[in-house]
Design an enzyme around this catalytic site. Structure first.
Site, PDB file in Angstrom:
ATOM      1  N   GLU A   1      67.394  53.379  58.149  1.00 54.35           N
ATOM      2  CA  GLU A   1      66.152  53.123  57.404  1.00 54.35           C
ATOM      3  C   GLU A   1      65.457  51.871  57.961  1.00 54.35           C
ATOM      4  O   GLU A   1      64.251  51.879  58.235  1.00 54.35           O
ATOM      5  CB  GLU A   1      66.499  52.939  55.921  1.00 54.35           C
ATOM      6  CG  GLU A   1      65.310  52.844  55.007  1.00 54.35           C
ATOM      7  CD  GLU A   1      65.736  52.676  53.549  1.00 54.35           C
ATOM      8  OE1 GLU A   1      66.950  52.647  53.266  1.00 54.35           O
ATOM      9  OE2 GLU A   1      64.836  52.550  52.698  1.00 54.35           O
TER      10      GLU A   1
ATOM     11  N   GLY B   1      62.671  49.968  45.909  1.00 55.45           N
ATOM     12  CA  GLY B   1      63.085  49.864  44.517  1.00 55.45           C
ATOM     13  C   GLY B   1      64.596  49.694  44.395  1.00 55.45           C
ATOM     14  O   GLY B   1      65.082  48.963  43.529  1.00 55.45           O
ATOM     15  N   GLY B   2      65.351  50.390  45.278  1.00 54.92           N
ATOM     16  CA  GLY B   2      66.815  50.349  45.175  1.00 54.92           C
ATOM     17  C   GLY B   2      67.481  49.508  46.248  1.00 54.92           C
ATOM     18  O   GLY B   2      68.570  48.963  46.031  1.00 54.92           O
ATOM     19  N   SER B   3      66.862  49.429  47.427  1.00 53.41           N
ATOM     20  CA  SER B   3      67.492  48.634  48.490  1.00 53.41           C
ATOM     21  C   SER B   3      66.429  47.870  49.271  1.00 53.41           C
ATOM     22  O   SER B   3      65.231  48.138  49.147  1.00 53.41           O
ATOM     23  CB  SER B   3      68.306  49.535  49.429  1.00 53.41           C
ATOM     24  OG  SER B   3      67.468  50.432  50.102  1.00 53.41           O
ATOM     25  N   THR B   4      66.896  46.902  50.040  1.00 52.61           N
ATOM     26  CA  THR B   4      65.977  46.093  50.843  1.00 52.61           C
ATOM     27  C   THR B   4      66.546  45.962  52.255  1.00 52.61           C
ATOM     28  O   THR B   4      67.764  45.880  52.429  1.00 52.61           O
ATOM     29  CB  THR B   4      65.728  44.720  50.176  1.00 52.61           C
ATOM     30  OG1 THR B   4      64.736  44.028  50.908  1.00 52.61           O
ATOM     31  CG2 THR B   4      66.980  43.849  50.122  1.00 52.61           C
ATOM     32  N   GLN B   5      65.648  45.977  53.248  1.00 48.18           N
ATOM     33  CA  GLN B   5      66.098  45.914  54.646  1.00 48.18           C
ATOM     34  C   GLN B   5      65.461  44.741  55.382  1.00 48.18           C
ATOM     35  O   GLN B   5      64.300  44.408  55.128  1.00 48.18           O
ATOM     36  CB  GLN B   5      65.709  47.196  55.412  1.00 48.18           C
ATOM     37  CG  GLN B   5      66.409  48.454  54.982  1.00 48.18           C
ATOM     38  CD  GLN B   5      65.820  49.041  53.734  1.00 48.18           C
ATOM     39  OE1 GLN B   5      64.614  49.042  53.552  1.00 48.18           O
ATOM     40  NE2 GLN B   5      66.674  49.523  52.839  1.00 48.18           N
TER      41      GLN B   5
HETATM   42  O1  LIG Z   1      54.828  55.040  52.735  1.00 52.20           O
HETATM   43  C1  LIG Z   1      54.603  54.191  51.894  1.00 52.20           C
HETATM   44  N1  LIG Z   1      53.364  53.673  51.720  1.00 52.20           N
HETATM   45  C2  LIG Z   1      53.074  52.719  50.797  1.00 52.20           C
HETATM   46  N2  LIG Z   1      54.000  52.201  49.986  1.00 52.20           N
HETATM   47  C3  LIG Z   1      55.253  52.666  50.090  1.00 52.20           C
HETATM   48  C4  LIG Z   1      55.618  53.663  51.022  1.00 52.20           C
HETATM   49  N3  LIG Z   1      56.931  53.893  50.904  1.00 52.20           N
HETATM   50  C5  LIG Z   1      57.357  53.077  49.928  1.00 52.20           C
HETATM   51  N4  LIG Z   1      56.359  52.341  49.427  1.00 52.20           N
HETATM   52  C6  LIG Z   1      56.460  51.309  48.396  1.00 52.20           C
HETATM   53  O2  LIG Z   1      57.840  50.972  48.297  1.00 52.20           O
HETATM   54  C7  LIG Z   1      58.154  50.574  46.974  1.00 52.20           C
HETATM   55  C8  LIG Z   1      59.212  51.438  46.374  1.00 52.20           C
HETATM   56  O3  LIG Z   1      60.216  51.688  47.268  1.00 52.20           O
HETATM   57  P1  LIG Z   1      60.997  53.081  47.301  1.00 52.20           P
HETATM   58  O4  LIG Z   1      60.654  53.948  46.150  1.00 52.20           O
HETATM   59  O5  LIG Z   1      60.769  53.663  48.647  1.00 52.20           O
HETATM   60  O6  LIG Z   1      62.481  52.595  47.104  1.00 52.20           O
HETATM   61  P2  LIG Z   1      63.725  52.624  48.114  1.00 52.20           P
HETATM   62  O7  LIG Z   1      63.163  52.358  49.482  1.00 52.20           O
HETATM   63  O8  LIG Z   1      64.622  51.518  47.656  1.00 52.20           O
HETATM   64  O9  LIG Z   1      64.316  53.978  47.967  1.00 52.20           O
HETATM   65  C9  LIG Z   1      56.854  50.685  46.215  1.00 52.20           C
HETATM   66  O10 LIG Z   1      56.256  49.421  46.307  1.00 52.20           O
HETATM   67  C10 LIG Z   1      56.064  51.698  47.012  1.00 52.20           C
HETATM   68  O11 LIG Z   1      54.688  51.522  46.786  1.00 52.20           O
HETATM   69 CA   LIG Z   2      61.393  52.968  50.737  1.00 47.80          CA
END
Ligand SMILES: O=c1[nH]cnc2c1ncn2[C@@H]1O[C@H](COP(=O)(O)OP(=O)(O)O)[C@@H](O)[C@H]1O
Ligand SMILES: [Ca+2]
Length: 430
Positions: free
Chosen positions: A173, A203-207
């Protein structure tokens, strides 16, 4: 009427030129190329048009990225444009009833059908990669969701391989988002341009991902932080790490003292020094509703909240010295929160420092002491960003580039992962 030899020659030449122009046009539009129905017979001579569809099943939402490329066999593919649509909630919200995710997936697939010429559907790869939301679910529930989506994909007219629906690992990722940003900034194809690092707060992880210039980073980083991979005939060694459970929403739950997937007992509530004292709210995360209440603290809200967050982050994040000297792009929740705190233009993004985040956090927390605003979690979220950046080792004067899009393409792992996918298909081919 007699037609002269010269006229015949002219008519013949005109016919040949028209025919060649027609063939070139058909190849250019992807119509009638040898490629129809197969990845294994590309024409070397002409640039062809092709598409890739990547679904991002994030913890807070599902998004479709439709990429249009041109390609000649020896070149790296060139991106023409991206179509992007998103919907909420994320796939993990349907963990107890996978059938309910069908409608949203079909809705997004409809966009792909509208955008991609129907003669290219069967050669257009359709892929879904899930991130933290599904990683955090019990294995069986996650697998049921993946099976459901795979069934929908198999019934679609697109090219669907066996590995079309998976949970992506955190390192991939980070690496894919790094590829996206460096491709869009032009650094990947131009050795004169410095490679940039990337920070993604989901929302769940950070890179965090960057290309180390310093040999010491490669030598001294903990196991699992350095990954080598090949793409477009170049090998890269990157520092890349994904912290599961440290995305913004999962971090909120940890700061509040709750546990992923565990509802509170009857009458129980979570107390926090990050909300205005006495303020009560019901907060929903991953389909569970938590009762949350602001706790009275001796100190100002910013300080009491910062202490709590620092304790939560203690010893969880690795510091890499080299990051101080590198340019970083930050997106996702870094972007959304900077926009919400009026630190950047919500459309254009901008450059801000760790200190800018800190000043905004202090102001918002101060205001929250008296009255909770439109977003009662804004103080906590901004404090979390300040503490996380500090734990990564960024000094206060470090400036980041916040970007939602670069050249009209979303800054997300989706483009990088699509490149990686195309490259792996090409490697099988040659
Ligand atoms: O393709 C994208 N365009 C704009 N914002 C995105 C995109 N993908 C994720 N985000 C943003 O990422 C954040 C949520 O992350 P996500 O739901 O992808 O969690 P995760 O990466 O931990 O699974 C929100 O701020 C959402 O607006
Ligand atoms: Ca994401």
């Amino acid at each position: 009427m007699k037609i002269s030899k010269l006229t015949w020659a002219f008519i013949f030449c005109a016919f040949i030129v028209t025919y060649i122009a027609y063939l070139t046009w058909r190849r250019g539009t992807g119509l009638g190329t040898e490629d129809e129905g197969s990845y294994h017979s590309a024409s070397d001579k002409f640039a062809q048009i092709f598409y890739g569809i990547m679904f991002d099943a994030g913890s807070t939402g599902t998004r479709i990225h439709i990429f249009k490329f041109t390609h000649t066999a020896k070149d790296t593919p060139k991106l023409v444009y991206e179509i992007f649509r998103a919907l909420k909630p994320g796939l993990s919200a349907y963990a107890d009833d996978p059938d309910k995710c069908t409608q949203g997936i079909l809705q997004l697939l409809e966009v792909a059908k509208q955008e991609i010429p129907s003669n290219l559907w069967k050669v257009t790869p359709l892929v879904l990669k899930a991130t933290a939301g599904l990683r955090l679910l019990p294995g069986e529930k996650a697998q049921n969701l993946l099976n459901k989506v795979k069934g929908i994909f198999k019934a679609s007219p697109f090219y669907v391989g066996d590995d079309c629906v998976t949970i992506m690992n955190g390192t991939d990722e980070g690496i894919s988002a790094w590829i996206t940003v460096n491709f869009l900034t032009g650094s990947l194809n131009n050795s004169e341009k410095k490679l940039v690092g990337m920070l993604d707060l989901g929302g769940g992880s950070t890179q965090i991902t960057f290309h180390p210039d310093d040999e010491k980073t490669l030598q001294s980083s903990p196991e699992g932080y350095i990954t080598s991979f090949q793409m477009f005939n170049t090998t890269y060694s990157l520092y890349s790490y994904s912290y599961l459970g440290l995305g913004l929403m999962s971090a909120r739950l940890k700061i509040l003292g709750g546990f992923e997937g565990q509802p509170l007992k009857e009458g129980e509530e979570l107390l926090t020094p990050c909300l205005s004292p006495g303020f009560q709210i019901e907060w929903q995360h991953a389909k569970i509703t938590y009762k949350v209440k602001g706790q009275k603290a001796g100190e100002p809200l910013f300080e009491s909240c910062f202490n709590k967050v620092e304790k939560m982050l203690y010893n969880k994040v690795h510091k890499a010295k080299e990051i101080m000297d590198l340019e970083f792009y930050a997106f996702s929740y870094y972007y959304d929160l900077a926009a919400e705190a009026d630190l950047i233009d919500a459309e254009k993004g901008g450059r801000i420092s760790v200190e800018d985040f800190e000043i905004a956090a202090k102001n918002v927390c101060k205001r929250t002491e008296d009255v909770a605003g439109h977003n009662p979690f804004l103080c906590m979220d901004l404090v979390y960003i300040c503490a996380l950046l500090k734990e990564f080792g960024f000094p206060k004067n470090k400036v980041f580039q916040l970007a939602r899009k670069i050249n009209d393409v979303e800054t997300s792992w989706a483009l990088g992962a699509t490149f990686h996918y195309i490259d792996s298909i090409n490697r099988l081919r040659y």
